[in-house]
Write a protein that holds these residues in place. Structure first.
Motif, PDB file in Angstrom:
ATOM      1  N   ASP A  90     -12.265   3.340   2.447  1.00 14.41           N
ATOM      2  CA  ASP A  90     -10.884   2.837   2.515  1.00 14.41           C
ATOM      3  C   ASP A  90     -10.334   2.553   1.122  1.00 14.41           C
ATOM      4  O   ASP A  90      -9.152   2.809   0.844  1.00 14.41           O
ATOM      5  CB  ASP A  90     -10.841   1.564   3.361  1.00 14.41           C
ATOM      6  N   TRP A  91     -11.166   2.029   0.250  1.00 21.20           N
ATOM      7  CA  TRP A  91     -10.734   1.705  -1.116  1.00 21.20           C
ATOM      8  C   TRP A  91     -10.332   2.968  -1.880  1.00 21.20           C
ATOM      9  O   TRP A  91      -9.308   3.006  -2.558  1.00 21.20           O
ATOM     10  CB  TRP A  91     -11.860   0.956  -1.832  1.00 21.20           C
ATOM     11  N   GLN A  94      -6.969   4.766  -1.193  1.00 19.57           N
ATOM     12  CA  GLN A  94      -5.767   4.200  -1.795  1.00 19.57           C
ATOM     13  C   GLN A  94      -5.234   5.077  -2.927  1.00 19.57           C
ATOM     14  O   GLN A  94      -4.052   4.991  -3.278  1.00 19.57           O
ATOM     15  CB  GLN A  94      -6.047   2.794  -2.324  1.00 19.57           C
ATOM     16  N   ASP A  96      -3.581   8.124  -4.281  1.00 20.28           N
ATOM     17  CA  ASP A  96      -2.669   8.985  -3.535  1.00 20.28           C
ATOM     18  C   ASP A  96      -3.063  10.460  -3.540  1.00 20.28           C
ATOM     19  O   ASP A  96      -2.609  11.231  -2.697  1.00 20.28           O
ATOM     20  CB  ASP A  96      -1.233   8.816  -4.047  1.00 20.28           C
TER      21      ASP A  96
END
Length: 375
Positions: A90-91, A94, A96
């Motif tokens: 998930d980190w 981030q 893009d």
């Protein structure tokens, strides 16, 4: 070309390949560094620690235009690896430009089989038809090189082959095959590295190249048991086990823990080597392991200019095998192609060199397979 110049040629070839690899590393994407920097900003439960500084991230790479991030995650012992994997994924999402994150989890610790094998009736390895030991009484006679050469020739004949590097204090199979990367775990089973058509497992893949293993007998016993029964070997026609030299804990553990079809011995024709070879053969005989044969390594050097043969270590071993009542599988020369593949790695060597090296093992594998039946 003067006699002996093939040695210089080997090192020139290896140096050239290493130079190419170094240039590739220098040209690594700036986005790889961006990933690492981003990971250093992710705080772990331990104060002032992030995944990079904690050494949890291995083999980080980027593919598909740098949009897919790959790495091996080594969670600390006792931690929730799945939760840590999800958090790191998930980190990284981030960023893009990151489209996908692919993470392979390793085992945080060795997990032993639920029960000890019966030493009087050792079990087979599930899905492995034949287990063959490759041993020597003395170090430095080319046992690991012979193991790899036999494996490569068996693969060329369509057999499914695995190699277990049981030389725990001096694992060299990863270098011979040019293999890298850390084996990952799935459902408490290690997945061997696939390279050049074989399945490979070695402690050299689980430790750093310069890390010394200061292990006593019990740890060694447990680790080898793990590498036999907690690795996804199946399906295999043949598992070749590269033993450490001598008659210590490692060979004895293997002889007691698993069903073995036989042993191949490797030696040079020196009297000093034969003294140690007899001791290793005595161990196999005492434990009722059939002797599949002997390979005489570094038997002859052929001058590339005049074709003259020189026997640097003395006479051959045919008479020795007759006296001992074991098959003589064949001789291997001091060969440019064999040493080049061993030094540079099977994956990195060019096809002509690999073919020349494997060709030396054709008659040896012919004789070895004569005594083996495949279902």
């Amino acid at each position: 070309m003067p006699c002996g110049s093939w040695i210089s040629s080997v090192y020139r070839t290896c140096s050239s390949r290493l130079s190419t690899l170094n240039k590739a590393r220098e040209a690594m994407s700036d986005r790889r560094q961006e990933v690492l920097t981003h990971l250093t900003r992710l705080a772990l439960p331990t104060p002032d620690t992030n995944p990079v500084e904690a050494g949890l991230i291995r083999a980080l790479s980027l593919t598909d235009g740098d949009s897919v991030v790959h790495f091996v995650l080594e969670p600390p012992a006792g931690s929730n690896g799945a939760a840590l994997k999800a958090e790191i994924t998930d980190w990284l999402m981030q960023l893009d430009w990151v489209r996908e994150v692919k993470v392979a989890l390793t085992d945080p610790q060795f997990v032993l089989p639920d029960s000890e094998p019966d030493e009087d009736n050792p079990p087979p390895i599930e899905g492995v038809e034949h287990v063959v030991l490759v041993g020597s009484g003395k170090g430095g006679v080319g046992k690991s090189t012979v193991t790899a050469g036999i494996a490569a020739e068996m693969v060329a004949r369509g057999l499914r082959v695995g190699v277990l590097d049981a030389d725990v204090y001096g694992p060299s199979q990863p270098r011979i095959w040019g293999a890298s990367g850390r084996p990952v775990s799935y459902e408490d089973v290690l997945i061997p590295i696939a390279t050049s058509g074989i399945k490979l497992m070695s402690l050299g893949l689980l430790t750093t190249p310069d890390q010394a293993l200061v292990w006593r007998g019990p740890i060694l016993h447990d680790t080898l048991t793990r590498l036999l029964f907690k690795v996804r070997w199946a399906p295999l026609d043949v598992l070749l086990i590269d033993l450490p030299p001598g008659t210590g804990d490692a060979p004895l553990t293997l002889l007691q823990q698993v069903q073995i079809d036989g042993a191949v011995m490797v030696s040079t024709p020196q009297d000093l080597s034969l003294l140690d070879l007899r001791r290793a053969m005595d161990l196999f005989r005492r434990t009722d392991i059939p002797m599949l044969g002997l390979v005489e390594n570094m038997a002859v050097h052929i001058c590339p200019n005049c074709g003259a043969e020189d026997h640097p270590f003395g006479a051959g071993l045919e008479e020795f095998t007759r006296n001992e009542g074991i098959p003589f599988l064949g001789k291997l020369p001091l060969s440019h192609s064999i040493s080049a593949v061993s030094d540079c790695g099977m994956e990195q060597a060019d096809e002509a060199t690999k073919a020349a090296s494997t060709g030396h093992f054709v008659p040896i594998v012919d004789k070895l397979l004569e005594g083996m039946t495949f279902g």
